[in-house]
Design a protein around this motif. Sequence first.
Motif, PDB file in Angstrom:
ATOM      1  N   GLY A   7       0.940  -1.237  -0.080  1.00 43.33           N
ATOM      2  CA  GLY A   7       0.057  -0.031  -0.040  1.00 43.33           C
ATOM      3  C   GLY A   7       0.852   1.171  -0.074  1.00 43.33           C
ATOM      4  O   GLY A   7       0.687   2.095   0.601  1.00 43.33           O
ATOM      5  N   VAL A   8       1.861   1.392  -0.805  1.00 43.98           N
ATOM      6  CA  VAL A   8       2.904   2.451  -0.784  1.00 43.98           C
ATOM      7  C   VAL A   8       2.977   2.901  -2.146  1.00 43.98           C
ATOM      8  O   VAL A   8       2.805   2.087  -3.160  1.00 43.98           O
ATOM      9  CB  VAL A   8       4.216   2.118  -0.181  1.00 43.98           C
ATOM     10  CG1 VAL A   8       4.227   1.926   1.061  1.00 43.98           C
ATOM     11  CG2 VAL A   8       4.949   0.936  -1.087  1.00 43.98           C
ATOM     12  N   PRO A   9       3.171   4.109  -2.545  1.00 41.17           N
ATOM     13  CA  PRO A   9       3.400   4.578  -3.858  1.00 41.17           C
ATOM     14  C   PRO A   9       4.584   4.258  -4.377  1.00 41.17           C
ATOM     15  O   PRO A   9       5.797   4.217  -3.661  1.00 41.17           O
ATOM     16  CB  PRO A   9       3.294   6.262  -3.725  1.00 41.17           C
ATOM     17  CG  PRO A   9       3.726   6.457  -2.273  1.00 41.17           C
ATOM     18  CD  PRO A   9       3.308   5.334  -1.482  1.00 41.17           C
ATOM     19  N   VAL A  10       4.599   4.039  -5.610  1.00 47.04           N
ATOM     20  CA  VAL A  10       5.862   3.911  -6.521  1.00 47.04           C
ATOM     21  C   VAL A  10       6.270   5.100  -7.451  1.00 47.04           C
ATOM     22  O   VAL A  10       5.535   5.433  -8.215  1.00 47.04           O
ATOM     23  CB  VAL A  10       6.010   2.400  -7.343  1.00 47.04           C
ATOM     24  CG1 VAL A  10       7.043   2.093  -8.040  1.00 47.04           C
ATOM     25  CG2 VAL A  10       5.469   1.118  -6.383  1.00 47.04           C
ATOM     26  N   LEU A  11       7.515   5.317  -7.242  1.00 46.19           N
ATOM     27  CA  LEU A  11       7.869   6.638  -8.304  1.00 46.19           C
ATOM     28  C   LEU A  11       9.078   6.001  -9.099  1.00 46.19           C
ATOM     29  O   LEU A  11       9.933   5.354  -8.730  1.00 46.19           O
ATOM     30  CB  LEU A  11       8.478   7.875  -7.616  1.00 46.19           C
ATOM     31  CG  LEU A  11       7.444   8.378  -6.473  1.00 46.19           C
ATOM     32  CD1 LEU A  11       8.140   9.487  -5.703  1.00 46.19           C
ATOM     33  CD2 LEU A  11       6.095   8.711  -7.008  1.00 46.19           C
ATOM     34  N   ALA A  12       8.935   6.121 -10.716  1.00 50.98           N
ATOM     35  CA  ALA A  12       9.895   5.766 -11.528  1.00 50.98           C
ATOM     36  C   ALA A  12      10.848   6.960 -11.886  1.00 50.98           C
ATOM     37  O   ALA A  12       9.965   8.288 -12.084  1.00 50.98           O
ATOM     38  CB  ALA A  12       9.148   5.085 -12.658  1.00 50.98           C
ATOM     39  N   PHE A  13      12.040   6.924 -12.070  1.00 49.26           N
ATOM     40  CA  PHE A  13      12.955   7.810 -12.776  1.00 49.26           C
ATOM     41  C   PHE A  13      13.669   7.308 -13.750  1.00 49.26           C
ATOM     42  O   PHE A  13      14.359   6.518 -13.660  1.00 49.26           O
ATOM     43  CB  PHE A  13      13.766   8.398 -11.314  1.00 49.26           C
ATOM     44  CG  PHE A  13      13.027   9.051 -10.239  1.00 49.26           C
ATOM     45  CD1 PHE A  13      12.875  10.243 -10.140  1.00 49.26           C
ATOM     46  CD2 PHE A  13      12.651   8.227  -9.089  1.00 49.26           C
ATOM     47  CE1 PHE A  13      12.140  10.950  -9.333  1.00 49.26           C
ATOM     48  CE2 PHE A  13      11.846   8.872  -8.264  1.00 49.26           C
ATOM     49  CZ  PHE A  13      11.587  10.217  -7.940  1.00 49.26           C
ATOM     50  N   ALA A  14      13.699   8.008 -14.766  1.00 47.41           N
ATOM     51  CA  ALA A  14      14.167   7.607 -16.027  1.00 47.41           C
ATOM     52  C   ALA A  14      15.826   8.256 -15.857  1.00 47.41           C
ATOM     53  O   ALA A  14      15.736   9.665 -15.859  1.00 47.41           O
ATOM     54  CB  ALA A  14      13.540   7.955 -17.236  1.00 47.41           C
ATOM     55  N   GLU A  15      16.811   7.779 -16.389  1.00 47.01           N
ATOM     56  CA  GLU A  15      18.260   8.365 -16.481  1.00 47.01           C
ATOM     57  C   GLU A  15      18.443   8.430 -18.071  1.00 47.01           C
ATOM     58  O   GLU A  15      17.670   9.140 -18.692  1.00 47.01           O
ATOM     59  CB  GLU A  15      19.191   7.267 -15.674  1.00 47.01           C
ATOM     60  CG  GLU A  15      19.018   7.296 -14.172  1.00 47.01           C
ATOM     61  CD  GLU A  15      20.109   6.833 -13.567  1.00 47.01           C
ATOM     62  OE1 GLU A  15      20.751   5.752 -14.236  1.00 47.01           O
ATOM     63  OE2 GLU A  15      20.629   7.473 -12.475  1.00 47.01           O
ATOM     64  N   HIS A  21      14.768  12.950 -16.705  1.00 46.70           N
ATOM     65  CA  HIS A  21      15.703  14.125 -16.958  1.00 46.70           C
ATOM     66  C   HIS A  21      15.249  14.757 -18.159  1.00 46.70           C
ATOM     67  O   HIS A  21      14.762  14.106 -19.085  1.00 46.70           O
ATOM     68  CB  HIS A  21      17.209  13.817 -16.979  1.00 46.70           C
ATOM     69  CG  HIS A  21      18.157  14.634 -16.772  1.00 46.70           C
ATOM     70  ND1 HIS A  21      18.574  15.425 -18.191  1.00 46.70           N
ATOM     71  CD2 HIS A  21      18.600  15.553 -15.826  1.00 46.70           C
ATOM     72  CE1 HIS A  21      19.345  16.298 -17.651  1.00 46.70           C
ATOM     73  NE2 HIS A  21      19.443  16.494 -16.343  1.00 46.70           N
ATOM     74  N   ARG A  22      15.608  15.946 -18.342  1.00 41.66           N
ATOM     75  CA  ARG A  22      15.340  16.623 -19.738  1.00 41.66           C
ATOM     76  C   ARG A  22      15.879  16.242 -20.595  1.00 41.66           C
ATOM     77  O   ARG A  22      15.366  16.252 -21.898  1.00 41.66           O
ATOM     78  CB  ARG A  22      15.446  18.158 -19.512  1.00 41.66           C
ATOM     79  CG  ARG A  22      16.917  18.652 -19.437  1.00 41.66           C
ATOM     80  CD  ARG A  22      17.158  20.033 -19.185  1.00 41.66           C
ATOM     81  NE  ARG A  22      18.463  20.448 -18.897  1.00 41.66           N
ATOM     82  CZ  ARG A  22      19.065  20.418 -17.615  1.00 41.66           C
ATOM     83  NH1 ARG A  22      18.515  20.069 -16.526  1.00 41.66           N
ATOM     84  NH2 ARG A  22      20.441  20.689 -17.602  1.00 41.66           N
ATOM     85  N   THR A  23      17.027  15.361 -20.525  1.00 40.65           N
ATOM     86  CA  THR A  23      17.673  14.734 -21.764  1.00 40.65           C
ATOM     87  C   THR A  23      17.444  13.405 -22.038  1.00 40.65           C
ATOM     88  O   THR A  23      17.905  12.866 -22.671  1.00 40.65           O
ATOM     89  CB  THR A  23      19.216  15.077 -21.377  1.00 40.65           C
ATOM     90  OG1 THR A  23      19.770  14.349 -20.296  1.00 40.65           O
ATOM     91  CG2 THR A  23      19.681  16.573 -21.433  1.00 40.65           C
ATOM     92  N   SER A  24      16.578  12.699 -21.002  1.00 39.00           N
ATOM     93  CA  SER A  24      16.224  11.255 -21.017  1.00 39.00           C
ATOM     94  C   SER A  24      15.374  11.101 -22.279  1.00 39.00           C
ATOM     95  O   SER A  24      14.741  11.835 -22.634  1.00 39.00           O
ATOM     96  CB  SER A  24      15.275  11.151 -19.746  1.00 39.00           C
ATOM     97  OG  SER A  24      16.443  11.339 -18.685  1.00 39.00           O
ATOM     98  N   LEU A  25      15.528   9.687 -22.747  1.00 41.55           N
ATOM     99  CA  LEU A  25      14.811   9.335 -23.845  1.00 41.55           C
ATOM    100  C   LEU A  25      13.739   8.213 -23.486  1.00 41.55           C
ATOM    101  O   LEU A  25      14.058   7.325 -22.761  1.00 41.55           O
ATOM    102  CB  LEU A  25      15.699   8.648 -24.896  1.00 41.55           C
ATOM    103  CG  LEU A  25      16.690   9.438 -25.693  1.00 41.55           C
ATOM    104  CD1 LEU A  25      17.707   8.321 -26.558  1.00 41.55           C
ATOM    105  CD2 LEU A  25      16.109  10.303 -26.653  1.00 41.55           C
ATOM    106  N   VAL A  26      12.707   8.591 -23.677  1.00 42.53           N
ATOM    107  CA  VAL A  26      11.180   8.007 -23.233  1.00 42.53           C
ATOM    108  C   VAL A  26      10.458   7.592 -24.200  1.00 42.53           C
ATOM    109  O   VAL A  26      10.119   8.308 -25.353  1.00 42.53           O
ATOM    110  CB  VAL A  26      10.687   9.156 -22.371  1.00 42.53           C
ATOM    111  CG1 VAL A  26       9.483   8.119 -21.761  1.00 42.53           C
ATOM    112  CG2 VAL A  26      11.522   9.434 -21.145  1.00 42.53           C
ATOM    113  N   GLY A  27       9.923   6.333 -24.316  1.00 48.83           N
ATOM    114  CA  GLY A  27       9.132   5.734 -25.055  1.00 48.83           C
ATOM    115  C   GLY A  27       9.108   4.687 -25.774  1.00 48.83           C
ATOM    116  O   GLY A  27       9.661   3.566 -25.224  1.00 48.83           O
ATOM    117  N   SER A  28       9.400   4.511 -27.215  1.00 49.51           N
ATOM    118  CA  SER A  28       9.610   3.572 -27.931  1.00 49.51           C
ATOM    119  C   SER A  28       8.796   2.408 -27.809  1.00 49.51           C
ATOM    120  O   SER A  28       9.048   1.097 -27.468  1.00 49.51           O
ATOM    121  CB  SER A  28      11.157   2.940 -27.836  1.00 49.51           C
ATOM    122  OG  SER A  28      11.572   2.052 -28.656  1.00 49.51           O
ATOM    123  N   ILE A  29       7.336   2.625 -27.819  1.00 45.04           N
ATOM    124  CA  ILE A  29       6.453   1.731 -27.479  1.00 45.04           C
ATOM    125  C   ILE A  29       6.272   0.872 -28.753  1.00 45.04           C
ATOM    126  O   ILE A  29       5.237   1.340 -29.623  1.00 45.04           O
ATOM    127  CB  ILE A  29       5.121   2.293 -27.177  1.00 45.04           C
ATOM    128  CG1 ILE A  29       5.386   3.049 -25.878  1.00 45.04           C
ATOM    129  CG2 ILE A  29       4.146   1.556 -26.870  1.00 45.04           C
ATOM    130  CD1 ILE A  29       4.510   4.375 -25.334  1.00 45.04           C
TER     131      ILE A  29
END
Length: 279
Positions: free
Chosen positions: A95-103, A123-131
């Motif tokens: 019952g706790v929140p989970v936070l993810a941080f992309a490098e 981070h503002r320079t992180s690459l995110v997605g590729s779904i």
Amino acid sequence: MSVTDKLTSRIPGLADRGDRKDVVSVVKLHGVITPQASPLTRGAINLSAVESALTRAFDHDRLKAVALLINSPGGAPTQSGLVAERIRQLADKKGVPVLAFAEDVAASGGYWLACAADEIFAHRTSLVGSIGVISGGFGFTGLLERFGVERRLHTAGENKSRLDPFSPEKPEDVEWLKKLHSQLHELFVTWVKERRGDRLNAGDELFTGDVWLGAKAVELGLIDGVGNLREVLAERYPDAEIAVAEPKKPLLAKLGIGAPAASLLEAVSAKATWARFGL
């Protein structure tokens, strides 16, 4: 719960001391997502490798949240799903929140893992997605003949040797692979929509396999904000103790010992996966 905490909790008066800090656990999910680890690669993520770290991360009795520090270009879809599902099981139980941080990158299976969190930051320079879904290989149809090697392949079942790299590629095999990719892609899209819900701010263009930098990912609803682990945790949980949960490594992995040929091939494959994102 540590042995010290268990003993303390049984001693009257000590268990209620006000100087015991809340805890935020941090789990590092770094590397290519693969069923097998290699001592020659930059780490590997699979359920077997991270189970011990996840279990310890969620086991604190004063746990306020769990943070996932993700740096992964993706990899095996099944292991992505298994690890993500295990995170949700533990989070729902505790019952706790989970936070993810992309490098550097949380792409493909790396983004699948990030979606196991309640909130995602990058981070503002992180690459995110590729779904999307990708697979690759090589064709060696003329190699054996060139060196005078005769290959003998025997099967029971007409489709047992699909996509054999030493046989000419068949159109029906490629069509079968495309259908498999489509099914996996649909599962990926469903998972993202289930976890991100109304926060997604774009249509099907999110699911073309493209990647975006942090700020654009916020705009599209793929993540919730631009920021790093230290900043966000210091703001959310200023008085909490940060506890990093490291996975237990097998003895041979600690010594850097593995099957040389297999490890080299796995290292090349892992390097190619990172290289798709310029890393």
